[in-house]
Design a protein around this motif. Structure first.
Motif, mmCIF file in Angstrom:
data_model
loop_
_atom_site.group_PDB
_atom_site.id
_atom_site.type_symbol
_atom_site.label_atom_id
_atom_site.label_comp_id
_atom_site.label_asym_id
_atom_site.label_seq_id
_atom_site.Cartn_x
_atom_site.Cartn_y
_atom_site.Cartn_z
ATOM 1 N N CYS A 6 41.556 49.823 41.939
ATOM 2 C CA CYS A 6 42.079 48.769 42.805
ATOM 3 C C CYS A 6 43.589 48.664 42.671
ATOM 4 O O CYS A 6 44.175 49.063 41.661
ATOM 5 C CB CYS A 6 41.422 47.419 42.499
ATOM 6 N N ALA B 293 46.445 45.606 43.142
ATOM 7 C CA ALA B 293 46.460 44.142 43.183
ATOM 8 C C ALA B 293 47.874 43.617 43.363
ATOM 9 O O ALA B 293 48.829 44.146 42.786
ATOM 10 C CB ALA B 293 45.856 43.577 41.892
ATOM 11 N N CYS C 25 38.965 41.522 42.764
ATOM 12 C CA CYS C 25 38.169 42.708 43.073
ATOM 13 C C CYS C 25 36.691 42.557 42.745
ATOM 14 O O CYS C 25 35.864 43.315 43.255
ATOM 15 C CB CYS C 25 38.734 43.930 42.372
ATOM 16 N N GLU D 68 43.868 42.334 47.113
ATOM 17 C CA GLU D 68 43.549 43.619 46.495
ATOM 18 C C GLU D 68 43.087 44.625 47.543
ATOM 19 O O GLU D 68 42.529 44.252 48.585
ATOM 20 C CB GLU D 68 42.477 43.460 45.422
#
Length: 283
Positions: free
Chosen positions: A244, A246, A104, A148
């Motif tokens: 985010c 992931a 990210c 991500e």
């Protein structure tokens, strides 16, 4: 057959065979599609960054044990020679580049200094690098791929994104017959002297989706940390919040091999069917 290699015999790096490559690419396509269907735009980050960029995120304060650096050779003596599979410090230049341990970072550096037009969603995949004490094949590698989906903008937007894709992960895992558990994680994301660190201890900012003891996905709230460090502004001039989602692709691959055994076609078919069971756009 997937091949493992690494320094001193450690199973730290994987060369995937054709079947495993097809399965990993299909997984990545599924997770990418989730982001695109939700309105994300895809960007392509580099595999390394200037140390000065990674320093902005306290990488070397909070995760020095995971960090790798990249540099060139000092050719003052006109010769470069490895000894017992190693280059000594005298043969290397000062390290000005670092290898990221998360994907990210590219999203925040891409928008550094920007005033966002509104709530923003990006998706990206990258090679990540972690200097672990031990390695375990696809479960724990020195270099692996992480997809991500990154939200930037209002706090409400960032929380909607992780809630939405958290449900996608759960639905996908259920369709695959994987018994994932959602667990609060304790990674020291913020510096201990940061007020956000205290808030993180009071209210978890990271949840992992675990298959047994292995985390294969996570949802992460950063509040306005990256917005401040990269001077990313919302339309109202305040620093952007971020979050985010992931996915560790090789870890998903290991889980599917554990679930479906040595039949990669069965795993591939299961992934494609499970993808059809996940709804994104109307959540």
């Amino acid at each position: 057959m997937t091949r493992l290699t690494g320094a001193a015999g450690a199973p730290a790096l994987a060369i995937l065979d054709p079947a495993a490559t097809r399965l990993l690419d299909t997984l990545d396509a599924v997770f990418t599609d989730w982001g695109l269907r939700a309105g994300a735009e895809e960007i392509s980050p580099p595999p390394l960054y200037p140390v000065s960029d990674l320093e902005k995120f306290d990488v070397y304060d909070n995760f020095p044990h995971l960090a790798w650096a990249a540099t060139g050779f000092d050719l003052a003596d006109g010769e470069v020679k490895a000894v017992d599979g190693e280059f000594g410090p005298g043969t290397l230049q000062q390290a000005r580049y670092g290898l990221p341990h998360a994907t990210c970072y590219g999203a925040y550096l891409y928008h550094e200094g920007d005033r966002l037009p509104g709530d923003t969603l990006l998706t990206l995949v990258n090679r990540c690098f972690r200097h672990e004490e031990r390695y375990g094949g696809l479960r724990r590698l020195a270099s692996f791929r992480m997809r991500e989906i990154v939200a930037l903008g209002s706090h409400a937007h960032t929380q909607d994104v992780i809630a939405r894709f958290g449900r996608c992960i759960e639905d996908f895992a259920t369709a695959l017959g994987l018994g994932l558990e959602r667990q609060a994680a304790t990674d020291p994301f913020f510096r201990s002297d940061d007020a956000r660190a205290l808030m993180a201890r009071l209210s978890p900012v990271k949840y992992e989706y675990q298959y047994g003891d292995l985390a294969i996905a996570s949802v992460n709230t950063h509040r306005n940390f990256f917005g401040e460090r990269c001077a990313i502004l919302k339309p109202d001039g305040e620093h952007a919040h971020t979050s985010c989602v992931a996915f560790g692709l090789e870890r998903w691959l290991w889980v599917l091999q554990d679930r479906f055994g040595t039949d990669p076609d069965a795993a591939l078919d299961a992934v494609r069917r499970a993808a059809d069971a996940v709804t994104v756009a109307d959540r």
